[in-house]
Write an enzyme that holds these catalytic residues in place. Structure first.
Site, PDB file in Angstrom:
ATOM      1  N   ASP A  26       0.667  -1.365  -0.106  1.00  0.00           N
ATOM      2  CA  ASP A  26       0.000   0.044   0.039  1.00  0.00           C
ATOM      3  C   ASP A  26       0.876   1.257   0.175  1.00  0.00           C
ATOM      4  OD1 ASP A  26      -1.872  -1.833   0.147  1.00  0.00           O
ATOM      5  OD2 ASP A  26      -2.631  -1.269   2.179  1.00  0.00           O
ATOM      6  N   LYS A 131      -6.842  -4.859  -2.953  1.00  0.00           N
ATOM      7  CA  LYS A 131      -7.488  -5.504  -1.915  1.00  0.00           C
ATOM      8  C   LYS A 131      -8.548  -4.507  -1.378  1.00  0.00           C
ATOM      9  CE  LYS A 131      -3.655  -4.199   1.284  1.00  0.00           C
ATOM     10  NZ  LYS A 131      -4.078  -3.333   2.308  1.00  0.00           N
ATOM     11  N   CYS A 164      -2.070  -2.178   7.802  1.00  0.00           N
ATOM     12  CA  CYS A 164      -2.058  -3.140   6.723  1.00  0.00           C
ATOM     13  C   CYS A 164      -0.921  -4.227   6.594  1.00  0.00           C
ATOM     14  CB  CYS A 164      -2.292  -2.391   5.213  1.00  0.00           C
ATOM     15  SG  CYS A 164      -3.960  -1.592   5.263  1.00  0.00           S
TER      16      CYS A 164
HETATM   17  N1  TIU Z   1      -2.593   0.337   4.128  1.00  0.00           N
HETATM   18  C1  TIU Z   1      -2.887   0.825   5.531  1.00  0.00           C
HETATM   19  O1  TIU Z   1      -2.499   0.685   6.426  1.00  0.00           O
HETATM   20  N2  TIU Z   1      -4.255   1.128   5.631  1.00  0.00           N
HETATM   21  C2  TIU Z   1      -4.756   2.136   6.647  1.00  0.00           C
HETATM   22  O2  TIU Z   1      -5.935   2.495   6.560  1.00  0.00           O
HETATM   23  N3  TIU Z   1      -3.826   2.437   7.629  1.00  0.00           N
HETATM   24  C3  TIU Z   1      -3.920   3.450   8.559  1.00  0.00           C
HETATM   25  O3  TIU Z   1      -3.032   3.574   9.287  1.00  0.00           O
HETATM   26  N4  TIU Z   1      -4.905   4.290   8.607  1.00  0.00           N
END
Ligand code: TIU
Length: 236
Positions: A26, A131, A164
């Site tokens: 991500d 995802k 994530c």
């Molecule tokens: N990619 C991921 O970690 N999604 C989140 O929403 N992370 C946050 O820390 N908000």
């Protein structure tokens, strides 16, 4: 089979790079740039920048060694049909998932904010897993891809450490994969969660996996070098 030793917590791990991938979680504009999902949640997105350099170094090393790279992105269909109803209902309406922001609709596939940051853009041949959840295994074909290629070890980096990255490592660990998290190539909006998140992975004898560094993984990869490239020429 040839195994290389990576220095890690709670102890060094022997890795067969021919059965490993670099999994980048991500590293999207929505999390790292102002005006995206991370900022809409009230976070200082600049805190995630520290992971970009190490991620870039590991990407370059993986590509040079022929180690497969897989990228993930969190996001939803434009109609939000794949978002659990409670997810887009959180936060003020103008900052929710699906709302229009400076980088397009927040956390929606196909919008500029959903893209991986240009510094870490995938190159042809590198799968990108879209995802709908925090974990990279939930409702994706990641597990199928890994099993089809006999992968046993995931070298994991990305954002955010305790959300994530952690969810994905927990999912992977339960599915039998060995996860080595590159601590300096991960980041969080909460430095204390980052530190504790890494400790949680390696605690209790490596309850979820191992924690290492980009330099340590690159050193092991360099020592392994040509054998990896040869083994990987036809894989993934
Ligand atoms: N990619 C991921 O970690 N999604 C989140 O929403 N992370 C946050 O820390 N908000």
């Amino acid at each position: 089979m040839r195994r290389s030793r990576i220095s890690a917590e709670p102890f060094a791990i022997e890795v067969d790079f021919a059965r490993a991938v670099f999994l980048v979680i991500d590293m999207q504009r929505d999390f790292l740039e102002p005006g995206g999902f991370g900022a809409a949640l009230g976070n200082d997105v600049s805190l995630l920048r520290r992971a970009v350099g190490p991620c870039g170094a590991m990407l370059a090393g993986a590509r040079a060694a022929g180690l497969p790279v897989i990228h993930t992105r969190e996001g939803h269909r434009p109609d939000l049909a794949d978002a659990p109803p409670a997810k887009p209902l959180r936060g003020p309406p103008e900052k929710r998932i699906g709302a229009k922001g400076p980088m397009g609709r927040i956390l929606v596939r196909g919008e500029p904010g959903h893209d991986i940051i240009p510094e870490l853009a995938p190159i042809p041949g590198e799968p990108v897993i879209d995802k709908p959840g925090k974990g990279a295994f939930f409702q994706t074909d990641l597990d199928l891809m890994l099993r089809n290629h006999g992968i046993e070890t995931l070298l994991v980096a990305g954002v955010t450490t305790e959300v994530c990255v952690h969810t994905t490592v927990r999912e992977a660990n339960d599915r039998g994969y060995r996860c080595v998290v590159l601590g300096d190539a991960c980041a969080s909006y909460f430095p204390e969660f980052h530190a504790v998140g890494l400790r949680m992975i390696a605690a209790q004898g490596g309850i979820f996996g191992w924690v290492s560094t980009t330099d340590a993984v690159l050193a092991a990869l360099a020592a392994d070098g040509p054998a990896t490239k040869a083994a990987k020429e036809h894989a993934l």
